[in-house]
Design a protein around this motif. Structure first.
Motif, PDB file in Angstrom:
ATOM      1  N   SER A   1      -9.139   0.516  -1.755  1.00 47.59           N
ATOM      2  CA  SER A   1     -10.104   1.618  -1.751  1.00 47.59           C
ATOM      3  C   SER A   1     -11.048   1.416  -0.571  1.00 47.59           C
ATOM      4  O   SER A   1     -11.102   0.328   0.018  1.00 47.59           O
TER       5      SER A   1
ATOM      6  N   ARG B   1      -7.591   1.231 -13.983  1.00 50.43           N
ATOM      7  CA  ARG B   1      -6.566   1.402 -12.945  1.00 50.43           C
ATOM      8  C   ARG B   1      -5.331   2.103 -13.507  1.00 50.43           C
ATOM      9  O   ARG B   1      -4.736   2.955 -12.851  1.00 50.43           O
TER      10      ARG B   1
ATOM     11  N   SER C   1       1.416   3.112  -3.269  1.00 51.54           N
ATOM     12  CA  SER C   1       0.271   3.586  -4.035  1.00 51.54           C
ATOM     13  C   SER C   1       0.291   5.096  -4.207  1.00 51.54           C
ATOM     14  O   SER C   1       0.688   5.836  -3.322  1.00 51.54           O
TER      15      SER C   1
ATOM     16  N   SER D   1      -2.625   6.459  -5.033  1.00 54.95           N
ATOM     17  CA  SER D   1      -4.036   6.792  -4.857  1.00 54.95           C
ATOM     18  C   SER D   1      -4.261   7.485  -3.517  1.00 54.95           C
ATOM     19  O   SER D   1      -3.832   6.987  -2.473  1.00 54.95           O
TER      20      SER D   1
ATOM     21  N   ARG E   1     -14.139   1.212  -0.775  1.00 58.11           N
ATOM     22  CA  ARG E   1     -15.111   0.208  -1.231  1.00 58.11           C
ATOM     23  C   ARG E   1     -14.581  -1.205  -0.971  1.00 58.11           C
ATOM     24  O   ARG E   1     -15.317  -2.072  -0.499  1.00 58.11           O
ATOM     25  N   ASP E   2     -13.294  -1.419  -1.260  1.00 54.03           N
ATOM     26  CA  ASP E   2     -12.701  -2.736  -0.995  1.00 54.03           C
ATOM     27  C   ASP E   2     -12.881  -3.104   0.474  1.00 54.03           C
ATOM     28  O   ASP E   2     -13.208  -4.243   0.819  1.00 54.03           O
TER      29      ASP E   2
ATOM     30  N   LYS F   1      -6.970  -7.066  -8.160  1.00 54.30           N
ATOM     31  CA  LYS F   1      -6.616  -5.786  -8.774  1.00 54.30           C
ATOM     32  C   LYS F   1      -5.937  -6.116 -10.097  1.00 54.30           C
ATOM     33  O   LYS F   1      -4.717  -6.321 -10.164  1.00 54.30           O
TER      34      LYS F   1
ATOM     35  N   GLU G   1      -6.857   7.604  -1.843  1.00 57.17           N
ATOM     36  CA  GLU G   1      -7.701   6.783  -0.966  1.00 57.17           C
ATOM     37  C   GLU G   1      -6.864   5.765  -0.199  1.00 57.17           C
ATOM     38  O   GLU G   1      -7.170   5.426   0.942  1.00 57.17           O
ATOM     39  N   THR G   2      -5.818   5.258  -0.831  1.00 64.22           N
ATOM     40  CA  THR G   2      -4.969   4.285  -0.138  1.00 64.22           C
ATOM     41  C   THR G   2      -4.204   4.968   0.994  1.00 64.22           C
ATOM     42  O   THR G   2      -4.087   4.424   2.087  1.00 64.22           O
TER      43      THR G   2
ATOM     44  N   ASP H   1      -3.292  -0.947  -3.684  1.00 62.82           N
ATOM     45  CA  ASP H   1      -4.287   0.081  -4.060  1.00 62.82           C
ATOM     46  C   ASP H   1      -5.642  -0.078  -3.392  1.00 62.82           C
ATOM     47  O   ASP H   1      -6.683  -0.006  -4.056  1.00 62.82           O
TER      48      ASP H   1
ATOM     49  N   TYR I   1       0.828  -1.215   0.000  1.00 57.81           N
ATOM     50  CA  TYR I   1       0.000   0.000   0.000  1.00 57.81           C
ATOM     51  C   TYR I   1       0.863   1.266   0.000  1.00 57.81           C
ATOM     52  O   TYR I   1       0.448   2.313  -0.462  1.00 57.81           O
TER      53      TYR I   1
END
Lengths: 624, 301
Positions: free
Chosen positions: A362, A555, A224, A226, A364-365, A523, A228-229, A360, A221
């Motif tokens: 999220s 992605r 990443s 992102s 949601r994950d 992913k 969000e991560t 990555d 992680y």
């Protein structure tokens, strides 16, 4: 054997003496021994630690020192303190000196300094600070490793098994986890007569430890780009602090008594915030937990703390809903209800970490993992916890209407994963080599591109507990990944233009003890599974392949957009460092590291306790 | 030549060397603002060689004349070239230095403490030959020992050589106040403020510095160099070395604060000439509105 006439020990003397050899024998069998007996046998040692921190202790003595703080004994306890998983190194980067370590006295089974036991009588010594932070960390590790947590030993995100803890790292309003030096560093600040030691603040310790744990559980992680991560890292830090303080008996019972367990209306909720606010002053997670933010509110934002509030708020909503359920629908007393709530919350929030994808992550994950772990542990769900949590994730817009519809589709608890070559789960779990062979034999079914050298990133078993401490089926977790090379060819990548970076791809497979795949978090990348000229498979496989490549392309585009935004906003740079140390104010939020001719991006330790994500006015420039 | 105002900014690598000629009188008014570089001294020599060709003759035979030398602040990239040897054949009529360079300035006592601490710390780093990132090397290099020579030259040797007293200037002063009269032009000093500690240091830096100076006594007894006894025995030496390099360095943070403070106490010079205005700001980092106790450009929170 004692004679019948032997005098009974005094009633208050509840301990019994064990030799070193006895203790090791009992230690080996500790999982079968109850907590009370462990304490009597010296397998759990009583420590004095601050429940919150010295300033709280001063203003409210009831929240001063924790009176029942036990830490598990282990054979290797030594000066420092040093234990199997932590080594306290009290080096001060300002003075260049080591503070002499607390000493382990095997005869007393206590840490001492200058011949005195480091307890409530020595609160002001730096050695007490060393023991305080170490003891809090030992317990926090138990919180994650215990059956109500992940039900397994967790490894760190670095080579080796000992996390270095620096209690008095230097002057500054800082505390952080740093993978590269395998350390948690706690700084101190304020004028001489109002010195604040971050190593004495339980929630700061827990927050930073949350980073260390997540880095161990999902080490990729950190790579990443992102937002969000990065936000997930902050979320877990905050959540760890909230859940562990609620596990504390005296704090929780006091909270229960004050609220009578009724958390349903806004006033009572505000009371919780006030309680937190009073005892955990100026700490970000207070504001993190009590908010109504949704994903819509943080879209386009980059500050991890800000974004994390959506998920922290959602989990806090679940906690409130659970407490309400136990009081109103199950008729529990406030104290019982809060105990039930915190136990359930620990399982609900921590156990799903094993179900997360390798890269990555999220929100949601995580929400899907929470719901999946819950339905696996409570398939009949007689009190509709699943729907209660789903509604909260929907309200926060972490899950979409399509997600909700899919979760409400009639379905079985598990479906057979279509695999071409059967492998016994015990064999997969037995060795990495066997896990590699399982992946290779089933590449097509798992949509691993034919030309990628897949890596088994982690492989472990977990023995989690469900409600009433009932054992859940053993889980075997297999994490695999590969890297896709992505060229950076556009002026929007600034100094990175013309270089390459990597898109991390992979999946997490969770098996039960029968080999059934309980969860598959994936992913995907953009590459085709099958080699050229091979006759493609059709039907459901092809549908899945098409969907996964589309997701891989999404992605890749997200990675490129994130990188371009980072370059444009000046959040990406090189760490100014050297043998003399780091210059904190010039550390960019993300650093670029060049290796193997590629630009690797890494999250930088969050170098300030202040909740300031806008970086002030400093921007980081990249120059090669 | 003639009736034009000339500004020549020499290419000296990372550094400043600016020549300003204000027309008027027989042969104009000639100003040099700073003379320094992080890089090679050759660049400065070349710049000064060119400068000489533009300067008028001085009163003594074989000498050239500079009416005013302005030194904005003490960083090497602004003062390295003030070697008395380079100026043996130049008469300097006036020398203005930033008030922050005055070793006796009463309102810069705390700032001097910070500078002394930082200079010592950075020189230790330089002497130890530690590996640093390019950014940090640049920071450390600002405190090099060679700077002392240039500072001495500016405060003593060059004034003696020219029979003048250096003037430590601050905001509010004008060419008239400072005894300089370029024809048809006014020079105004806009910075630094006279109260250096009050305007530029900030409470945080002051508190941190005091804590650090006190830390030697309260935390570990001595700030002596790392010795064998200062190495922990419960982790490997390699792990400890890596740990040290990944800890926040207050010394580096102070160096940054101090460096920023020196920049902000630059002489900021406004030249007004025939209704035109030219601003020479040194390295002042005007990041935001000044707030009492917060250091220049730092936000109040």
């Amino acid at each position: 054997m004692a004679k019948k006439t032997a005098k009974k020990p005094a009633a208050e003397d509840r301990s019994f003496t064990v030799s070193d050899a006895d203790r090791k024998g009992l230690y080996a069998a500790a999982r079968y021994i109850g907590s009370k007996i462990e304490q009597k046998a010296g397998l759990q040692i009583l420590f004095n630690v601050y429940l919150q921190d010295p300033s709280v202790a001063e203003t409210d003595p009831r929240l001063g020192l924790d009176e029942s703080f036990y830490v598990h004994w282990e054979p290797g306890l030594a000066d420092g303190p040093t234990s199997a998983r932590f080594a306290v190194v009290d080096f001060n980067s300002d003075t260049g000196r080591i503070v002499p370590p607390a000493e382990w006295d095997p005869a007393q089974q206590k840490f001492t300094f200058d011949g005195k036991v480091l307890d409530r009588d020595g609160l002001d010594t730096l050695q007490f600070h060393q023991v305080n932070v170490w003891a809090v960390l030992q317990r926090a590790l138990d919180f994650f490793e215990g059956g109500q947590g992940l039900g397994r030993r967790i490894s760190w995100g670095f080579e080796g098994n000992r996390l270095i803890v620096v209690p008095h790292a230097g002057f500054g309003q800082n505390a952080f986890y740093d993978r590269r030096s395998k350390s948690l560093q706690f700084y101190y600040f304020g004028p001489d007569d109002q010195r604040v030691y971050t190593c004495l603040s339980t929630d700061i310790i827990h927050h930073e430890f949350g980073h260390a744990v997540l880095d161990g559980v999902r080490p990729y992680y950190i790579e990443s780009t992102s937002p969000e991560t990065a936000a997930f890292h902050e979320f877990l830090g905050d959540l760890t602090a909230i859940l562990i303080i609620l596990r504390n008996n005296s704090f929780r019972q006091r909270l229960a008594d004050s609220t009578a367990g009724n958390l349903s209306d806004a006033d009572q909720l505000a009371f919780i915030a006030e309680e937190f606010g009073r005892t955990v002053r100026n700490k970000p997670y207070l504001r993190s937990a009590k908010n109504q933010k949704t994903m819509d509110d943080v879209r386009g934002e980059r500050g991890p703390h800000l974004i994390s509030q959506v998920l922290t708020g959602a989990m806090f909503d679940i906690l409130i809903a659970l407490a309400k359920f136990f009081v109103e629908e199950r008729g529990r007393t406030a104290r019982q209800a809060f105990w039930d709530t915190i136990q359930r919350m620990q399982r609900t929030a921590i156990q799903p970490l094993d179900l997360l994808p390798p890269v990555d992550v999220s929100f949601r994950d995580y929400a899907l993992a929470v719901l999946r772990a819950d339905e696996l542990a409570n398939p009949t769900d007689p009190f509709s916890h699943f729907d209660r949590m789903l509604a909260i994730f929907r309200k926060r817009k972490i899950l979409s209407q399509e997600d909700e519809d899919a979760l409400h589709e009639p379905r079985y608890l598990t479906e057979r994963l279509r695999l071409s070559v059967f492998h016994d789960v015990d064999s997969i779990a037995g060795s990495r080599e066997a896990a590699y062979r399982f992946l290779d034999d089933n590449r097509e079914d798992l949509h691993i591109p034919w030309n990628q050298d897949v890596l088994v990133a982690d492989l472990y078993d977990a023995n989690k507990l469900g409600r009433q401490a009932m054992r859940l089926p053993r889980q075997t977790i297999l994490i695999y990944l590969w890297r896709e090379t992505i060229p950076l060819q556009s002026a929007r990548f600034g100094a990175l233009n013309g270089q390459t970076t990597t898109l991390l791809c992979g999946g997490t497979l969770v098996f039960d003890d029968k080999g059934t795949v309980l969860h598959w978090a994936k992913k995907p990348g953009t590459q085709a599974t099958m080699p050229p000229r091979r006759k493609p498979r059709r039907g459901a496989w092809l549908d899945e392949e098409t969907a996964m490549i589309a997701e891989g392309e999404r992605r890749r585009e997200a990675l490129l957009d994130d990188l371009a935004r980072l370059v444009k906003s000046g959040r990406l740079g090189f760490a100014p460092e050297g043998e003399r140390g780091l210059l904190g104010s010039r550390m960019p939020p993300l650093t670029v590291r060049r290796a193997d001719g590629k630009a690797h991006v890494e999250l930088t330790p969050h170098l300030s306790l202040a909740e300031d994500d806008d970086m002030g006015e400093r921007q980081w420039e990249m120059s090669f | 030549m003639g009736d034009e105002l000339l500004v020549r900014v020499y290419n000296v690598g990372v550094g400043d060397c600016v020549y300003v000629r204000i027309p008027g009188g027989d042969d104009g008014f000639h100003i040099l603002i700073d003379c320094g570089t992080i890089g090679s001294i050759t660049l400065l020599k070349n710049a000064l060689d060119d400068l000489r060709t533009n300067l008028p003759a001085g009163s003594a035979a074989g000498k050239k004349r500079l009416d005013l030398v302005v030194v904005t602040h003490r960083h090497r990239d602004h003062i390295k070239g003030f070697d008395p040897k380079f100026f043996e054949d130049v008469e300097i009529k006036n020398l203005w230095l930033s008030a922050a360079m005055d070793p006796k300035h009463p309102q810069a006592e705390k700032t001097r403490g910070l500078t002394a601490f930082t200079t010592t710390a950075m020189r230790e780093v330089e002497a130890a030959g530690l590996a640093l990132s390019p950014q940090l090397e640049m920071l450390v290099s600002l405190y090099g020992i060679s700077n002392d020579g240039a500072m001495d030259a500016l405060r003593e040797t060059l004034p003696q050589q020219n029979g003048i007293e250096p003037k430590y200037v601050h905001a509010g002063q004008t060419s008239r106040d400072l005894g300089v009269r370029p024809e048809g032009a006014t020079l105004r000093v806009l910075g630094p403020e006279q109260d250096i500690d009050g305007f530029y240091l900030g409470q945080d830096a002051d508190e941190a510095l005091r804590a650090l100076q006190g830390a030697s006594a309260t935390i570990a007894g001595s700030s002596a160099e790392l010795t064998a006894a200062s190495v922990p025995i419960n982790v490997s030496f390699d792990d400890f070395q890596r740990l040290r390099s990944r800890m926040l360095s207050s010394a580096l943070a102070f160096a940054e604060t101090e460096s920023s403070l020196q920049n902000n106490t630059s002489v900021v010079l406004l030249i007004e000439w025939r209704k035109r205005r030219l601003l020479f700001a040194g390295d002042a980092e005007w990041e935001g509105e000044f707030r009492q106790g917060c250091g220049t450009g730092k936000s109040a929170t």
